[in-house]
Design a protein around this motif. Sequence first.
Motif, mmCIF file in Angstrom:
data_model
loop_
_atom_site.group_PDB
_atom_site.id
_atom_site.type_symbol
_atom_site.label_atom_id
_atom_site.label_comp_id
_atom_site.label_asym_id
_atom_site.label_seq_id
_atom_site.Cartn_x
_atom_site.Cartn_y
_atom_site.Cartn_z
ATOM 1 N N GLY A 1 55.595 28.910 54.536
ATOM 2 C CA GLY A 1 55.388 29.866 56.265
ATOM 3 C C GLY A 1 54.858 31.516 54.945
ATOM 4 N N ALA A 2 55.194 31.693 54.637
ATOM 5 C CA ALA A 2 55.240 33.181 53.880
ATOM 6 C C ALA A 2 53.235 32.678 53.772
ATOM 7 N N ALA A 3 53.262 32.000 53.115
ATOM 8 C CA ALA A 3 51.880 31.821 52.186
ATOM 9 C C ALA A 3 50.751 31.422 53.450
ATOM 10 N N GLN A 4 51.258 31.030 54.531
ATOM 11 C CA GLN A 4 50.714 30.842 55.890
ATOM 12 C C GLN A 4 50.153 32.140 56.745
ATOM 13 N N LEU A 5 51.322 32.932 56.360
ATOM 14 C CA LEU A 5 51.636 33.715 57.556
ATOM 15 C C LEU A 5 50.401 35.468 56.353
ATOM 16 N N ILE A 6 50.605 34.747 55.555
ATOM 17 C CA ILE A 6 49.344 35.644 54.981
ATOM 18 C C ILE A 6 48.069 35.388 54.665
ATOM 19 N N HIS A 7 47.952 34.965 55.218
ATOM 20 C CA HIS A 7 46.236 33.947 55.289
ATOM 21 C C HIS A 7 45.902 34.788 56.686
ATOM 22 N N THR A 8 47.081 34.840 57.633
ATOM 23 C CA THR A 8 46.910 35.033 59.264
ATOM 24 C C THR A 8 46.341 36.227 59.188
ATOM 25 N N ILE A 9 47.060 37.481 58.730
ATOM 26 C CA ILE A 9 47.559 38.384 58.830
ATOM 27 C C ILE A 9 46.585 38.974 57.934
ATOM 28 N N TYR A 10 45.603 38.593 57.174
ATOM 29 C CA TYR A 10 44.244 38.996 56.520
ATOM 30 C C TYR A 10 43.127 38.711 57.036
ATOM 31 N N VAL A 11 43.170 37.821 56.970
ATOM 32 C CA VAL A 11 41.874 37.335 58.401
ATOM 33 C C VAL A 11 41.667 38.070 59.926
ATOM 34 N N GLN A 12 43.382 38.352 60.032
ATOM 35 C CA GLN A 12 43.111 39.678 61.411
ATOM 36 C C GLN A 12 42.742 40.861 60.858
ATOM 37 N N GLY B 1 56.150 20.465 51.094
ATOM 38 C CA GLY B 1 56.052 22.446 51.280
ATOM 39 C C GLY B 1 55.522 22.517 50.737
ATOM 40 N N PHE B 2 55.388 22.074 49.305
ATOM 41 C CA PHE B 2 54.544 22.908 47.532
ATOM 42 C C PHE B 2 53.262 22.713 48.252
ATOM 43 N N TYR B 3 53.326 21.335 48.466
ATOM 44 C CA TYR B 3 51.524 21.405 48.818
ATOM 45 C C TYR B 3 50.833 22.236 50.114
ATOM 46 N N TRP B 4 51.213 22.848 50.476
ATOM 47 C CA TRP B 4 51.288 23.545 51.762
ATOM 48 C C TRP B 4 51.301 25.008 51.416
ATOM 49 N N ILE B 5 52.332 25.576 50.469
ATOM 50 C CA ILE B 5 51.599 26.610 48.702
ATOM 51 C C ILE B 5 50.806 26.884 48.769
ATOM 52 N N CYS B 6 50.492 25.745 47.695
ATOM 53 C CA CYS B 6 48.976 25.769 47.635
ATOM 54 C C CYS B 6 47.700 25.548 47.687
ATOM 55 N N SER B 7 47.930 24.970 49.189
ATOM 56 C CA SER B 7 46.690 24.913 49.970
ATOM 57 C C SER B 7 46.461 26.373 50.591
ATOM 58 N N SER B 8 47.479 26.745 51.240
ATOM 59 C CA SER B 8 47.297 28.694 51.650
ATOM 60 C C SER B 8 47.315 29.352 51.012
ATOM 61 N N VAL B 9 47.423 29.688 49.284
ATOM 62 C CA VAL B 9 47.128 29.873 48.068
ATOM 63 C C VAL B 9 45.619 29.959 48.092
ATOM 64 N N PHE B 10 45.029 28.461 47.590
ATOM 65 C CA PHE B 10 43.829 28.385 47.425
ATOM 66 C C PHE B 10 42.415 28.561 48.909
ATOM 67 N N THR B 11 43.642 28.419 50.036
ATOM 68 C CA THR B 11 42.341 29.216 50.651
ATOM 69 C C THR B 11 42.308 30.681 51.413
ATOM 70 N N LEU B 12 43.672 31.356 51.001
ATOM 71 C CA LEU B 12 43.532 32.592 51.058
ATOM 72 C C LEU B 12 42.221 33.035 49.606
ATOM 73 N N LEU B 13 42.009 32.290 49.038
ATOM 74 C CA LEU B 13 41.528 32.846 47.569
ATOM 75 C C LEU B 13 40.447 32.565 47.607
ATOM 76 N N ILE B 14 39.540 31.689 48.400
ATOM 77 C CA ILE B 14 38.368 31.210 49.047
ATOM 78 C C ILE B 14 37.625 31.921 50.389
ATOM 79 N N THR B 15 39.041 32.633 51.339
ATOM 80 C CA THR B 15 38.366 32.806 52.385
ATOM 81 C C THR B 15 37.587 34.348 52.149
ATOM 82 N N ILE B 16 38.949 34.765 50.808
ATOM 83 C CA ILE B 16 38.422 36.210 50.134
ATOM 84 C C ILE B 16 37.357 36.460 50.051
ATOM 85 N N ALA B 17 36.844 35.412 48.762
ATOM 86 C CA ALA B 17 34.796 35.596 47.960
ATOM 87 C C ALA B 17 34.222 35.564 49.152
#
Length: 378
Positions: free
Chosen positions: A219-230, A269-285
């Motif tokens: 949940g934290a990984a998804q929240l961090i991505h949401t906050i960054y996008v906002q 849940g482990f997959y969701w963590i990995c997916s959110s982290v890589f999605t965040l990195l791609i979005t930032i890049a």
Amino acid sequence: MNNLYDIIGVPFGYLMSWIYDFVGNYGVAIILFTIVTKLLLFPVNYHTQKNSARMLLLNPKLEKLRKSYANNPQKLSEEQQKLYQQEGINPMGSCLPSFIQMLLLFGVIDVVYKPLTHIFHFSKEIRNSAIEIASKLSVAAGGKEIRNNDLRNELMAVEQLTKAPDKFNELGENFRELVSEFSENFTFFGVNLGKTPDVSPEIWNKESFFLFLIPILAGAAQLIHTIYVQMYQKKTRQQMPNMGCMNIMMYTMPLMSIWFAYQVPAGVGFYWICSSVFTLLITIALNHYFTPERTAVINEKEKVKAKKKADKHPERKTFMQKMLEQQQALEAEQSRINGEGNKISRSEMNKYNRDRINEGRKRMAEKYGDEYDDKIDE
């Protein structure tokens, strides 16, 4: 819905099976699988981000149109569509990539949820028998029945086999040994990802502690991505509309993910963590790549490309051309109804609509040989 998961999950299943055979650890396989799928989806993400960056570049012109035609919504819509056509931009361009990404996500989830299908390729009969045995064990232990149409049933069967492997002897030694070995390798840093996290485990140890953390981290990984996008949107879009309900949903989803991750084996849940982290990195890049200067250059190239395509195939109409023609046809029809711009009464409009309905009913009656009595319509 399950059929959709099955269809899209087959090719991803072979990919996951190959990765697992190569590394021999399901936790590592999930990480590598996530990286590969993100690379496969990168062109979709790139196209979506490029379209968003070009729309952002167009915002000053759109804002100028909004001010010029503030009191004429129809004219504003027409001018906006003309501008999109001139710039070679489809405002709905991100919808198709998002739809493709959603479809591929069905396949990814199916692979993570169904190791018996995609890792070992057991027959449907054996899988159903294993689920039936696991369901009986779950009910006997005071848990819930495991249904065949439950997307998580195979992970639950693996979890039950680790608790009572002898109960699965009727499926053959090959099944029990393979799944038991898989369960032992279904780990990451000693944590069995086949187990379901618990907020109050019987014994607190290293494994139970990390199992407890996985849903929170998901949940934290998804929240961090949401906050960054906002934050990025507020920085780049100074005149963003107030999307209160949408924002509430975006911040609620991570909380729902935490709750759901406590209901399923930790591998999900482990997959969701990995997916959110890589999605965040791609979005930032991608956000760093699409600078205003680079986007302006890309925009000019896309405009030239769109013009060449239109000149080469003049008979083909773009999405915006079709939208513009439909709007013009509606305006022409409205003008005809109103008698070249003169307002008509509500009763006259109701009569016009009633006549159109009756005309359609009459044509249907003539087509199918039914009797039509216009007196009834009166």
